[in-house]
Design an enzyme around this catalytic site. Structure first.
Site, short mmCIF file in Angstrom:
data_model
loop_
_atom_site.label_atom_id
_atom_site.label_comp_id
_atom_site.label_asym_id
_atom_site.label_seq_id
_atom_site.Cartn_x
_atom_site.Cartn_y
_atom_site.Cartn_z
N ILE A 122 -16.32 51.02 71.00
CA ILE A 122 -17.10 51.22 72.24
C ILE A 122 -16.16 51.87 73.24
O ILE A 122 -15.22 51.24 73.72
CB ILE A 122 -17.62 49.86 72.76
CG1 ILE A 122 -18.45 49.14 71.68
CG2 ILE A 122 -18.46 50.07 74.04
CD1 ILE A 122 -18.76 47.68 71.99
N GLU A 123 -16.40 53.15 73.50
CA GLU A 123 -15.49 53.91 74.36
C GLU A 123 -15.92 53.82 75.82
O GLU A 123 -16.99 53.28 76.15
CB GLU A 123 -15.43 55.36 73.87
CG GLU A 123 -14.87 55.43 72.46
CD GLU A 123 -14.61 56.81 71.93
OE1 GLU A 123 -15.17 57.79 72.48
OE2 GLU A 123 -13.83 56.92 70.96
N CYS A 175 -11.78 48.86 70.13
CA CYS A 175 -11.90 49.25 68.72
C CYS A 175 -12.95 48.42 68.00
O CYS A 175 -13.26 47.29 68.41
CB CYS A 175 -10.57 49.04 68.01
SG CYS A 175 -9.28 50.21 68.44
N GLU A 220 -12.74 46.86 65.17
CA GLU A 220 -12.21 45.61 64.61
C GLU A 220 -12.17 44.52 65.66
O GLU A 220 -12.51 43.36 65.41
CB GLU A 220 -10.78 45.83 64.08
CG GLU A 220 -10.67 46.87 62.97
CD GLU A 220 -10.41 48.27 63.50
OE1 GLU A 220 -11.02 48.68 64.51
OE2 GLU A 220 -9.59 48.98 62.88
N CYS A 227 -5.65 50.06 64.02
CA CYS A 227 -4.53 50.36 64.93
C CYS A 227 -3.65 49.14 65.13
O CYS A 227 -4.01 48.01 64.75
CB CYS A 227 -5.07 50.88 66.27
SG CYS A 227 -5.61 49.57 67.39
N1 THU Z 1 -10.51 53.13 66.69
C1 THU Z 1 -11.06 52.00 66.18
O1 THU Z 1 -12.20 51.63 66.50
N2 THU Z 1 -10.30 51.28 65.32
C2 THU Z 1 -9.04 51.61 64.93
O2 THU Z 1 -8.34 50.80 64.35
C3 THU Z 1 -8.55 52.95 65.21
C4 THU Z 1 -9.17 53.60 66.40
C5 THU Z 1 -11.32 53.94 67.62
C6 THU Z 1 -10.86 53.89 69.06
C7 THU Z 1 -11.46 55.16 69.59
O3 THU Z 1 -12.79 54.91 69.97
C8 THU Z 1 -11.49 56.10 68.39
O4 THU Z 1 -11.32 55.28 67.25
C9 THU Z 1 -10.41 57.16 68.41
O5 THU Z 1 -9.18 56.60 68.64
#
Ligand code: THU
Length: 137
Positions: free
Chosen positions: A43-44, A53, A55, A86
């Site tokens: 969710i950005e 993220c 997870e 990440c």
């Molecule tokens: N992102 C995740 O949802 N999980 C991760 O472990 C890696 C990165 C998302 C964050 C952001 O919305 C997009 O991927 C690009 O970084």
């Protein structure tokens, strides 16, 4: 544990991703030791640092409902590559379950399975605070 089912749920959750900035949808499905599955998507936010993220969305949903012991998490991102969680997400995993499995998938047929210890060796955990010498004397 049904890995197929967990990956399918992660793929479903990925469809809910709110990614207007990166256009990089991620989905996660978290299996608790009690047998429940919690899903999450990324969710950005226009203030990029407020992004959550996939997870962590799944973990926070579970913890907010009283679940703190986790068996496994499946993560899907780029369908053509293995998208690894990440570092921040790995740290959040280890807060709750040092022995959980991390499944990094392209789809139900192509996935890799790791232990959390493999993806986050030499981790800092709640135990470090319990054992801290700064608390002595
Ligand atoms: N992102 C995740 O949802 N999980 C991760 O472990 C890696 C990165 C998302 C964050 C952001 O919305 C997009 O991927 C690009 O970084």
């Amino acid at each position: 544990m049904n890995i197929d089912e967990l990956i399918k749920k992660a793929l479903e959750a990925q469809k809910q991703a709110y990614v207007p900035y990166s256009r990089f949808p991620v989905g996660a499905a978290l299996l608790t030791k009690s047998g429940k599955i919690y899903t999450g998507c990324n969710i950005e936010n226009a203030s990029f640092g407020a992004t959550n993220c996939a997870e962590r969305t799944a973990i926070f949903k579970a913890v907010s409902e009283g679940e703190k012991a986790f068996e496994a998490i499946a993560v899907v991102g780029d369908p053509k590559a293995f998208t690894a969680p990440c570092g921040i997400c790995r740290q959040v995993f280890v807060e709750f379950s040092t022995d959980m499995k991390v499944i990094i998938a392209k789809n139900e047929n192509e996935y890799k399975e790791y232990t959390l210890e493999q993806v986050l060796p030499l981790s800092f955990t709640p135990k470090d605070l319990e054992e801290s010498s700064s608390k002595e004397g």
